[in-house]
Design a protein around this motif. Structure first.
Motif, PDB file in Angstrom:
ATOM      1  N   THR A 293       0.842  -1.205   0.000  1.00 28.21           N
ATOM      2  CA  THR A 293       0.000   0.000   0.000  1.00 28.21           C
ATOM      3  C   THR A 293       0.874   1.250   0.000  1.00 28.21           C
TER       4      THR A 293
ATOM      5  N   GLN B  59       0.774   4.473  -2.560  1.00 26.38           N
ATOM      6  CA  GLN B  59       0.530   5.830  -2.056  1.00 26.38           C
ATOM      7  C   GLN B  59       1.589   6.812  -2.556  1.00 26.38           C
TER       8      GLN B  59
ATOM      9  N   ALA C  90      -1.444   8.376   3.914  1.00 25.71           N
ATOM     10  CA  ALA C  90      -1.749   7.108   4.578  1.00 25.71           C
ATOM     11  C   ALA C  90      -3.240   6.806   4.567  1.00 25.71           C
TER      12      ALA C  90
ATOM     13  N   ASP D 136      -6.057   3.930   1.651  1.00 29.50           N
ATOM     14  CA  ASP D 136      -5.749   2.523   1.898  1.00 29.50           C
ATOM     15  C   ASP D 136      -6.879   1.570   1.521  1.00 29.50           C
TER      16      ASP D 136
ATOM     17  N   LEU E 288      -6.504   2.179  -4.034  1.00 34.26           N
ATOM     18  CA  LEU E 288      -5.370   1.483  -4.648  1.00 34.26           C
ATOM     19  C   LEU E 288      -5.633   1.187  -6.120  1.00 34.26           C
TER      20      LEU E 288
END
Length: 553
Positions: free
Chosen positions: A92, A96, A462, A465, A470
């Protein structure tokens, strides 16, 4: 760093440590089923023979070494599948970081160095200056201009060119057509010959000649008046073509005159060289090119027994001139009705001492223009056609260009004028442009509320997610690969296909994932950053198509 590039570099490092060079037939691509990860690679199977081991054993070794070197935990999983495929899933955190990659690169996102500065010439449109551009020319113009933009983005040194067919029979017919209309304006009872151009624009051209020269034309030799008519008509039409192309956001670096090629003796020089090299021969009073030796079904005439040069002779000399200017690759964009001409031009290129792959020809199929469900008949000679300028006035340049590029160039295209004007999700250009405008509207609304995305730091990102986040990031990461693929295959339609997928994902994401109403400030900020990256990719992709990215619609 993009996923595919990162994976390839990681694999190359491992293979180098194992004493194996990168195998030519190695493929890295997303698996058909998402459950197998983000990327799959056959490198273990391609290098097994060199290592003297079974493919699956090689794959297990590569997997272990990749995991050992992954100190930043970029991979969340590496699996060996089937006979030896390596399937990787990126973390992840890796995805990001793609927000920073996109926003830092900004307008340059999507660039690659596939071309490594190779010189490429793209010659397109090159319509005879015998009448206004029609929509068939428009499709070729959109394809050529977009291809040049894509190739530049992919690291090629590109020059665009328009070949002006200002010599030969078509120019003579244009002069005769204008002269006949001029005689009619002077009250003479003459009929327009059957093979002449019949459009009303010819009458307008004749009227301009009459206004410029007046009654003095009546005392001039007919041959001189015909020449005046021909030169005025050609110049006027060519000026109109240049204006139409400028309006259509098409730029040609060079306007090359066929007549200049003939007048400079370059055609005769090329033919003499071919004869000297045993590639052309005299027969029945004509000069022939021995194309059979290059796989053509028969030899072709270069100079007729009458002494007149064929179009093929001029085309060979023209391509000789192109290569002498230092181009590594020449791309010609022709109408699909010229498909039979491709093998003989490939033969000519070989006769000039080049490889056949140094010439690439893109064929552009016909456009069926529809109005109220009915096809509009078009014929330049009869004067029945929809001009490119008229179509752009009716539907707009953005819609026209996007529609022309919405399918592979060698596929027939139905251009629905009513659909192109619709402000609905059924209109593909509106669908993509609205995705960009939607993001801009959301950002403006956020600014009114005092909400700004801030910096794309990892603490803020963050919040991205979820699987929807994604998936969007994975899609944005595919843009540079799409540009590279379009440049490799000369497939300009790939950009439009990709943008529609991005727009579809954006509209779906926006519907299911609240942004300003997301709640926590960091989540709002992270989603704004994600949409900012989406907007950047949409802008960059639309620019490659020569289509604007409006802030509001």
């Amino acid at each position: 760093m993009r996923a595919r590039m990162h994976f390839q570099e990681a694999l190359s490092g491992v293979l180098s440590g194992m004493g194996v060079a990168w195998p030519e037939k190695t493929v890295i691509e997303p698996p058909k089923d998402k459950k197998f990860g983000d990327l799959a690679c056959n490198v273990a199977m391609m290098s097994a023979k060199a290592l003297g081991k079974k493919p699956r054993e090689v794959a297990e070794t590569i997997r272990e070494k990749l995991l050992e070197a992954d100190t930043d935990n970029v991979f969340s999983a590496i699996e060996v599948a089937g006979p030896g495929f390596l399937n990787v899933t990126y973390s992840t955190l890796f995805w990001q970081r793609q927000i920073q990659v996109v926003l830092d690169a900004a307008d340059n996102f999507g660039q690659c160095n596939l071309g490594q500065g190779r010189k490429v010439q793209v010659e397109f449109v090159s319509a005879n200056p015998t009448g206004p551009l029609h929509i068939g020319h428009g499709r070729g113009a959109a394809v050529g201009d977009s291809l040049a933009r894509i190739l530049r983005k992919a690291g090629f040194d590109v020059e665009t060119e328009y070949y002006i067919n200002d010599a030969g029979r078509q120019m003579s017919i244009l002069g005769l057509s204008t002269f006949t209309r001029l005689q009619q304006l002077f009250g003479k009872d003459v009929q327009l010959p059957e093979d002449c151009y019949k459009g009303d624009y010819i009458i307008d051209l004749a009227r301009e000649v009459k206004e410029q020269h007046g009654d003095a034309l009546l005392s001039m030799p007919e041959e001189e008046v015909v020449e005046i008519c021909q030169q005025h008509a050609m110049t006027s039409i060519l000026d109109g073509i240049k204006l139409d192309l400028e309006t259509f956001r098409v730029q040609h670096d060079i306007w090359f005159s066929e007549k200049s090629l003939v007048d400079a003796g370059k055609v005769e020089k090329t033919l003499s060289d071919m004869q000297a090299n045993g590639l052309a021969f005299e027969k029945d009073g004509a000069l022939w090119f021995d194309t059979e030796r290059y796989g053509d079904d028969k030899n072709r005439v270069l100079r007729k027994s009458s002494g007149d040069l064929t179009y093929f002779a001029s085309d060979i000399a023209y391509h000789d001139d192109k290569y002498r200017r230092g181009f590594d690759l020449v791309v010609d964009i022709w109408g699909a009705d010229h498909h039979g001409y491709v093998p003989r031009m490939k033969a000519a290129v070989q006769a000039l001492g080049r490889k056949p792959e140094d010439l690439d020809v893109i064929l552009v199929q016909l456009v069926n223009l529809l109005r109220a469900g009915k096809q509009v008949a078009m014929s330049t000679r009869s004067g029945e056609f929809e001009t490119l300028a008229d179509v752009c006035t009716e539907v707009g340049v953005d819609a026209a260009r996007f529609m022309f590029l919405s399918r592979k160039s060698d596929s027939h295209l139905d251009f629905d004028l009513e659909l192109a004007k619709e402000r609905s999700m059924d209109n593909p250009v509106y669908y993509v442009q609205y995705a960009h405008a939607r993001i801009c509207s959301l950002k403006a609304k956020a600014a009114e509320q005092g909400v700004t995305p801030g910096q794309a730091d990892m603490a803020t990102l963050a919040g991205l997610d979820t699987e929807a986040d994604l998936d969007m990031l994975r899609l944005l990461d595919q843009f540079p690969d799409t540009v590279e693929s379009a440049a490799k295959s000369l497939g300009v339609h790939q950009i439009g296909f990709y943008l529609r997928e991005v727009a579809s994902s954006l509209h779906r994401y926006y519907t299911l994932n609240p942004v300003l109403a997301a709640g926590e400030a960091t989540l709002v900020a992270s989603r704004l950053m994600l949409l900012d990256a989406v907007a950047q990719v949409l802008r960059n992709g639309l620019d490659l198509m020569g289509v604007s990215a409006p802030d509001r619609m």
